[in-house]
Scaffold this motif. Structure first.
Motif, PDB file in Angstrom:
ATOM      1  N   HIS A  98      10.622  -3.786  -5.577  1.00 33.26           N
ATOM      2  CA  HIS A  98       9.553  -2.783  -5.740  1.00 33.26           C
ATOM      3  C   HIS A  98       8.683  -3.124  -6.956  1.00 33.26           C
ATOM      4  O   HIS A  98       9.190  -3.584  -7.967  1.00 33.26           O
ATOM      5  CB  HIS A  98      10.146  -1.384  -5.966  1.00 33.26           C
ATOM      6  N   GLY A 131       6.293  -0.127   2.000  1.00 35.40           N
ATOM      7  CA  GLY A 131       4.915  -0.549   1.748  1.00 35.40           C
ATOM      8  C   GLY A 131       3.862   0.146   2.579  1.00 35.40           C
ATOM      9  O   GLY A 131       2.919  -0.492   3.045  1.00 35.40           O
ATOM     10  N   SER A 134       0.607  -0.430   0.640  1.00 36.80           N
ATOM     11  CA  SER A 134       0.315  -1.749   0.056  1.00 36.80           C
ATOM     12  C   SER A 134      -0.981  -2.315   0.622  1.00 36.80           C
ATOM     13  O   SER A 134      -1.401  -1.982   1.721  1.00 36.80           O
ATOM     14  CB  SER A 134       1.478  -2.707   0.285  1.00 36.80           C
TER      15      SER A 134
END
Length: 196
Positions: A98, A131, A134
């Motif tokens: 992470h 994610g 992301s």
């Protein structure tokens, strides 16, 4: 003609005495590598290994945040892989990726797998996260980790973890048996075979 050459050589060598043991000249052997040379060699090997693990997002197949990942090499028996996917193998360590950049995650994963392999661990947990937010793609680190693990020769198989270990945000990773563990197994099997 050959006899003439041999005769000439023997005439020239007449009166020559071999060196005694203390006078013998030994060839220079520079097998000692300095610490800085060793570090440069390790850095070059690392650089070469990391080149095999692409950081180019265009070359990485995207994986969805909630997708269950299941990858198994040839030679891994079906019951063994089933045990891995069910989370039945004990893992002694975990790596959390992470908040790392793609390049940081790649290097961390590579070192982690190498280290755990050398220590003889067979199953580890890699936490990549899901994610959802992301960029430039969803599940960026997850997608990269799947690609990288598929290209590491010390990895036999991997599967998304059970919910209590991170679910689709983590992977159980099965490593090959290290040379140290192979030797230990051989010795153990040899002891058990009745030979002393």
């Amino acid at each position: 003609m050959v006899n003439d050459d041999v005769s000439s050589f023997l005439d020239e060598m007449a009166g020559v005495k071999p060196l005694s043991g203390s006078e013998q000249i030994r060839p220079f052997n520079n097998s000692g590598i300095s610490a800085s040379q060793l570090e440069r060699q390790k850095a070059a090997q690392l650089s070469q290994a990391l080149l095999m693990l692409t950081a180019d997002i265009n070359l990485i197949e995207p994986v969805a945040p909630e997708e269950v990942v299941s990858v198994c090499s040839d030679g891994v028996q079906s019951p063994v892989f089933k045990q891995l996917s069910a989370g039945k193998y004990k893992f002694l360590s975990e790596l959390d990726l992470h908040a790392l950049t793609v390049r940081q995650a790649r290097e961390a994963l590579y070192h982690y797998i190498e280290d755990r392999y050398e220590k003889g661990e067979r199953c580890v947990l890699v936490i990549h996260g899901k994610g959802f937010n992301s960029k430039p793609i969803k599940a960026l680190i997850k997608s990269c980790v799947v690609n990288w693990l598929s290209n590491l020769d010390k990895v036999l198989a991997f599967h998304s973890a059970k919910r209590e270990h991170g679910g689709t945000g983590a992977l159980y990773v099965m490593l090959r048996k290290s040379e140290l563990k192979r030797i230990e197994s051989r010795e153990q099997n040899h002891k058990g075979s009745g030979f002393r």
